[in-house]
Write a protein that holds these residues in place. Structure first.
Motif, short mmCIF file in Angstrom:
data_model
loop_
_atom_site.label_atom_id
_atom_site.label_comp_id
_atom_site.label_asym_id
_atom_site.label_seq_id
_atom_site.Cartn_x
_atom_site.Cartn_y
_atom_site.Cartn_z
N ARG A 31 50.56 100.40 -23.99
CA ARG A 31 50.62 101.39 -25.05
C ARG A 31 52.07 101.67 -25.42
O ARG A 31 52.91 101.90 -24.55
CB ARG A 31 49.94 102.68 -24.57
CG ARG A 31 49.96 103.80 -25.59
CD ARG A 31 49.06 104.93 -25.17
NE ARG A 31 49.29 106.13 -25.95
CZ ARG A 31 48.44 107.16 -26.00
NH1 ARG A 31 47.32 107.12 -25.31
NH2 ARG A 31 48.70 108.22 -26.73
N SER B 120 42.75 99.84 -33.58
CA SER B 120 43.38 100.78 -32.65
C SER B 120 44.77 100.30 -32.25
O SER B 120 45.26 100.60 -31.15
CB SER B 120 42.50 100.97 -31.41
OG SER B 120 42.19 99.73 -30.81
N GLU C 291 56.90 106.01 -30.43
CA GLU C 291 55.69 106.28 -29.64
C GLU C 291 55.59 107.78 -29.31
O GLU C 291 54.51 108.37 -29.39
CB GLU C 291 55.71 105.44 -28.36
CG GLU C 291 54.62 105.74 -27.36
CD GLU C 291 53.21 105.40 -27.83
OE1 GLU C 291 53.07 104.76 -28.88
OE2 GLU C 291 52.25 105.78 -27.14
N LEU D 110 54.30 109.53 -32.45
CA LEU D 110 52.87 109.30 -32.69
C LEU D 110 52.02 110.17 -31.78
O LEU D 110 51.00 110.72 -32.19
CB LEU D 110 52.53 107.82 -32.50
CG LEU D 110 53.05 106.87 -33.59
CD1 LEU D 110 52.90 105.41 -33.16
CD2 LEU D 110 52.32 107.12 -34.91
N ASN D 111 52.46 110.31 -30.53
CA ASN D 111 51.69 111.11 -29.58
C ASN D 111 51.79 112.61 -29.86
O ASN D 111 50.90 113.37 -29.47
CB ASN D 111 52.15 110.81 -28.15
CG ASN D 111 51.83 109.38 -27.76
OD1 ASN D 111 50.93 108.76 -28.33
ND2 ASN D 111 52.58 108.84 -26.81
N ASP E 211 41.82 108.36 -25.71
CA ASP E 211 42.89 107.69 -26.46
C ASP E 211 42.36 106.90 -27.65
O ASP E 211 43.15 106.38 -28.44
CB ASP E 211 43.68 106.74 -25.54
CG ASP E 211 42.78 105.66 -24.96
OD1 ASP E 211 41.64 105.99 -24.55
OD2 ASP E 211 43.19 104.48 -24.90
N ALA F 233 44.02 106.53 -31.48
CA ALA F 233 44.45 105.16 -31.79
C ALA F 233 44.01 104.75 -33.19
O ALA F 233 44.78 104.12 -33.94
CB ALA F 233 43.88 104.19 -30.76
N LYS G 127 46.33 106.49 -35.72
CA LYS G 127 47.67 105.87 -35.76
C LYS G 127 47.63 104.52 -36.47
O LYS G 127 48.59 104.13 -37.15
CB LYS G 127 48.19 105.71 -34.33
CG LYS G 127 48.46 107.04 -33.64
CD LYS G 127 48.60 106.87 -32.12
CE LYS G 127 48.73 108.22 -31.44
NZ LYS G 127 48.67 108.09 -29.93
N SER G 128 46.52 103.81 -36.31
CA SER G 128 46.39 102.50 -36.97
C SER G 128 46.44 102.65 -38.49
O SER G 128 47.07 101.84 -39.18
CB SER G 128 45.08 101.83 -36.53
OG SER G 128 44.94 100.56 -37.14
N CYS H 49 52.36 97.89 -32.54
CA CYS H 49 52.20 99.19 -31.90
C CYS H 49 50.81 99.22 -31.27
O CYS H 49 49.80 99.19 -31.98
CB CYS H 49 52.37 100.32 -32.91
SG CYS H 49 53.98 100.30 -33.73
N HIS I 251 48.05 101.21 -29.47
CA HIS I 251 47.72 102.64 -29.38
C HIS I 251 46.71 102.95 -28.28
O HIS I 251 46.41 104.12 -28.05
CB HIS I 251 47.21 103.14 -30.73
CG HIS I 251 48.16 102.90 -31.87
ND1 HIS I 251 49.48 103.29 -31.82
CD2 HIS I 251 48.01 102.30 -33.08
CE1 HIS I 251 50.08 102.95 -32.95
NE2 HIS I 251 49.22 102.35 -33.72
#
Lengths: 190, 190, 190
Positions: free
Chosen positions: B63, B96, B114, B117-118, B137, B141, B144-145, B172, B174
């Motif tokens: 990840r 994802s 990262e 994004l989180n 998760d 994911a 974020k995709s 990336c 995720h």
């Protein structure tokens, strides 16, 4: 990668209708990435690429994320079948909706994505927007449109959109009032 | 921009293998944007565009954000060299993970991305997601995709990806559990 | 969709300069999506696609979102007119700015979008970034670049970018210090 023989591409292409490319065409596409252990074929057909373009009108959708793969394929599926290898570009002609590729099975994924968009982009009294003339949902819609984008380019392989098993095309409608949306589809390939 | 002389494009193209386009082809590509101070050349070669397509399997990545330019170039670099001018489309067949272009030097940029994004996509107990069957998760994911997208289209110039000095291709990932990811690469050009 | 008659595409194309495709070419592009109620034309011209590529240098812009459609059209408009059907790819060669398509009328939309970007991506003392060597605005700029993306692919129809009425091309400058930015434009079509 390419034969250096001075063959006549034109005469090879002339005898072949677009919808049924010759075996040598397939060979070229596949083999360009393959380490050839034998000599390249003596005749290298070069099919003249095709272009096709159509504007699709999507019916009004409620605010939220919607799976539109079936609708898109209904409109372009027959024509896709004429391409062995190519690219499909989908271009949404609007600034308050978006196109994205995401999960095609569980509708909860689409609902959760709408939830996310509404959390990350402020709307209503607490929002800091200057552009409010077209309603409280308008400026957030513009921002969401740029976050996800208004265009997709998808590979075509053997007459089909070459997406992954779980991928689908989504229309994300960011306005409260549903309106029809136009998508320009451009196909290009051999 | 184009000569109006009724020259035979086919005969000009026929004598030239794809990998070594004639000088007149280069002229055409370069000059189409150049104000010509002299007459256009009397023969205007029109090379038939090439298409190539390959599915690359990226090995499992943890990840986070990863620079994959070297891996991509290792897979397609030789074939890229056959294109003077064109476009490379990279299409990740997953919902994802994502592909993006960003800084290629300092790994801190990838770590910070990262981190961002989180922070922007809630995960765990406080998250409002309905789609939780595949783990905490999974829904983040998917979001974020769509934020970064699953596809890139990069210009090809003189046999290379024409990115800026500091640009690199990122995968990336995720999801928490690393899995192999497939990328369909489509090259198109002359 | 395509005639199966073994006509010579090359000879049909040879007599026609690129900038004025024959009626049969237009027919092919338009009709590929149309259910033909009559027989296809006996001669199906297949124009050889054109490629053009140019690097545009945008002058320095202040941090924020800027409408650059006029500048882009000034650079490529004349060449666009040579394409009946195609795609235009714009690729920004930088990792701290972005290209997006959004509203082309009210400058408040651009100001509000900049406001959003600054709210969603932390900057300054409270930001968690490790990559700070190039200034507090640098890491946020990288993240914003991946959020909106560095590339656009826009359909070309009848010699023009086929965007919606309210769509425009934006350059989003994410750094405090304005610098010139390069965009590689690739045109492809018939």
């Amino acid at each position: 990668m390419q034969s250096s023989a001075t063959v006549s591409f034109s005469s090879a292409a002339a005898a072949v209708p677009f919808s049924k490319p010759p075996a040598s065409c397939l060979f070229r596409v596949k083999s360009i990435y393959t380490s050839s252990t034998t000599d390249p074929p003596s005749i290298m057909a070069a099919p003249i690429p095709k272009w096709a373009q159509k504007t699709i009108t999507l019916p009004p959708h409620n605010r939220g994320c919607h799976l539109i793969t079936p609708k898109i394929l209904k409109e372009i599926g027959q024509d896709l079948s004429g391409f062995k290898c190519g690219l499909a570009n989908l271009f949404l002609q609007h600034t308050s909706a978006s196109l994205t590729i995401n999960e095609n099975y569980d509708s909860d994924v689409r609902a959760d994505t709408e939830t996310f968009l509404n959390r990350v982009v402020p709307e209503g009294r607490s929002a800091p927007w200057k552009h409010t003339l077209e309603g409280p949902d308008d400026m957030p819609a513009h921002i969401k449109s740029s976050m996800f984008g208004c265009a997709l380019t998808i590979p075509i392989t053997d007459g089909q959109l070459n997406m992954g098993t779980w991928q689908g095309i989504w229309l994300c409608e960011h306005r409260d009032a549903p309106t029809a949306r136009k998508v320009v589809v451009t196909l290009n390939g051999i």
